[in-house]
Design a protein around this motif. Structure first.
Motif, mmCIF file in Angstrom:
data_model
loop_
_atom_site.group_PDB
_atom_site.id
_atom_site.type_symbol
_atom_site.label_atom_id
_atom_site.label_comp_id
_atom_site.label_asym_id
_atom_site.label_seq_id
_atom_site.Cartn_x
_atom_site.Cartn_y
_atom_site.Cartn_z
ATOM 1 N N ALA A 83 0.837 -1.183 -0.053
ATOM 2 C CA ALA A 83 -0.026 -0.073 -0.010
ATOM 3 C C ALA A 83 0.813 1.294 0.008
ATOM 4 O O ALA A 83 0.674 2.167 -0.683
ATOM 5 C CB ALA A 83 -0.964 0.006 1.315
ATOM 6 N N ARG A 84 2.020 1.214 0.852
ATOM 7 C CA ARG A 84 2.498 2.363 0.908
ATOM 8 C C ARG A 84 3.483 2.808 -0.490
ATOM 9 O O ARG A 84 3.414 4.072 -0.746
ATOM 10 C CB ARG A 84 3.672 2.207 2.041
ATOM 11 N N VAL A 85 3.835 1.737 -1.453
ATOM 12 C CA VAL A 85 4.404 2.141 -2.624
ATOM 13 C C VAL A 85 3.537 2.969 -3.360
ATOM 14 O O VAL A 85 4.028 3.575 -4.295
ATOM 15 C CB VAL A 85 4.731 0.840 -3.172
ATOM 16 N N HIS A 86 2.231 2.778 -3.291
ATOM 17 C CA HIS A 86 1.162 3.514 -3.928
ATOM 18 C C HIS A 86 0.313 4.841 -3.390
ATOM 19 O O HIS A 86 -0.441 5.377 -3.737
ATOM 20 C CB HIS A 86 0.007 2.549 -4.471
ATOM 21 N N GLY A 87 1.128 5.113 -2.118
ATOM 22 C CA GLY A 87 0.625 6.216 -1.354
ATOM 23 C C GLY A 87 -0.583 5.994 -0.495
ATOM 24 O O GLY A 87 -1.282 7.206 -0.337
ATOM 25 N N TYR A 88 -0.526 5.048 0.125
ATOM 26 C CA TYR A 88 -1.763 4.341 1.128
ATOM 27 C C TYR A 88 -1.192 4.038 2.279
ATOM 28 O O TYR A 88 0.045 3.570 2.331
ATOM 29 C CB TYR A 88 -2.596 3.214 0.707
ATOM 30 N N SER A 89 -1.967 4.359 3.351
ATOM 31 C CA SER A 89 -1.685 3.896 4.849
ATOM 32 C C SER A 89 -2.464 3.477 5.359
ATOM 33 O O SER A 89 -3.954 3.610 5.253
ATOM 34 C CB SER A 89 -1.191 5.192 5.491
ATOM 35 N N LEU A 90 -2.211 2.392 6.298
ATOM 36 C CA LEU A 90 -3.288 1.731 7.058
ATOM 37 C C LEU A 90 -3.974 2.512 8.236
ATOM 38 O O LEU A 90 -3.177 3.461 8.877
ATOM 39 C CB LEU A 90 -2.611 0.541 7.825
ATOM 40 N N VAL A 91 -5.278 2.721 8.156
ATOM 41 C CA VAL A 91 -6.082 3.531 9.043
ATOM 42 C C VAL A 91 -6.862 2.850 9.904
ATOM 43 O O VAL A 91 -7.476 3.276 10.908
ATOM 44 C CB VAL A 91 -6.676 4.799 8.317
ATOM 45 N N ASP A 92 -7.210 1.675 9.869
ATOM 46 C CA ASP A 92 -8.092 0.656 10.601
ATOM 47 C C ASP A 92 -7.982 -0.716 10.199
ATOM 48 O O ASP A 92 -7.684 -0.907 9.297
ATOM 49 C CB ASP A 92 -9.681 1.191 10.458
ATOM 50 N N GLY A 93 -8.568 -1.349 11.302
ATOM 51 C CA GLY A 93 -8.270 -2.915 11.117
ATOM 52 C C GLY A 93 -9.251 -3.677 12.103
ATOM 53 O O GLY A 93 -9.663 -3.054 13.294
ATOM 54 N N TRP A 94 -9.629 -4.798 11.718
ATOM 55 C CA TRP A 94 -10.226 -5.767 12.628
ATOM 56 C C TRP A 94 -10.024 -7.145 12.311
ATOM 57 O O TRP A 94 -9.673 -7.432 10.997
ATOM 58 C CB TRP A 94 -11.941 -5.546 12.001
ATOM 59 N N LYS A 95 -10.025 -7.982 13.353
ATOM 60 C CA LYS A 95 -9.454 -9.456 13.184
ATOM 61 C C LYS A 95 -10.729 -10.107 13.815
ATOM 62 O O LYS A 95 -11.250 -9.888 14.723
ATOM 63 C CB LYS A 95 -8.249 -9.518 13.672
ATOM 64 N N SER A 96 -11.122 -11.524 13.155
ATOM 65 C CA SER A 96 -11.929 -12.366 13.892
ATOM 66 C C SER A 96 -11.231 -13.020 15.071
ATOM 67 O O SER A 96 -10.065 -13.196 14.911
ATOM 68 C CB SER A 96 -12.350 -13.282 12.704
#
Length: 169
Positions: free
Chosen positions: A101-114
């Protein structure tokens, strides 16, 4: 922050509000506003700090290898998206998704796991069959413009019956 651009000052101001209140949505908004124009990496420290917060608190720890589970992650950037998947190695999978994601200009902003479950593949299949395709889908597991909270609610509806059976044992 001497020499910072106007965009970096606005990012830091928004993240300052998030730090003071711990209202997650404020941090998401600040990072999204910063990345929306399509800024290339490297990202300022504030973006990385928020990403680390998501990994540590929103996805919660400890996360270990060899724990099958479904996950949902949201990325901010020019066209925000939600990614759905399942893995037995969430730490490595998260690292791979973040790097891509970073390579394309995106950043992790939220997450959920089962919860951990051998049924994670079944949950993912049910989820993907239940998720509306239009107008979100570019790839079967990537949903551009999808609302993260709504996606999580759908995932919880799918996983809850099996999770309830595990708890009742």
């Amino acid at each position: 922050m001497s020499g910072a651009s106007d965009a970096e000052r606005l990012l830091e101001e928004g993240l300052g509000e998030w730090r003071a209140s711990k209202e997650h949505a404020l941090g998401v908004h600040a990072v999204q506003q910063y990345l929306a124009p399509g800024r290339p990496p490297p990202f300022p420290w504030g973006v990385i700090e928020f990403e680390n917060h998501v990994r540590g608190y929103r996805l919660g720890g400890p996360i270990h290898k060899d724990e099958a589970r479904m996950y949902i992650v949201a990325f901010a950037g020019p066209v925000p998206y939600v990614k759905i998947g399942q893995t037995a190695n969430l730490p490595d999978r998260l690292q791979q998704l973040i790097r891509e994601a970073r390579v394309h200009g995106y950043s992790l902003v939220d997450g959920w796991k089962s919860p951990i479950s051998i049924r994670s593949k079944v949950w993912e299949k049910r989820f993907l069959a239940s998720m509306p395709k239009a107008p979100y889908t570019v790839d079967r597991e990537y949903f551009h413009g999808a609302d993260f909270a709504r996606v999580v609610r759908l995932a919880e509806k799918i996983t809850e019956p099996d999770v309830a059976k595990l708890v009742d044992r």
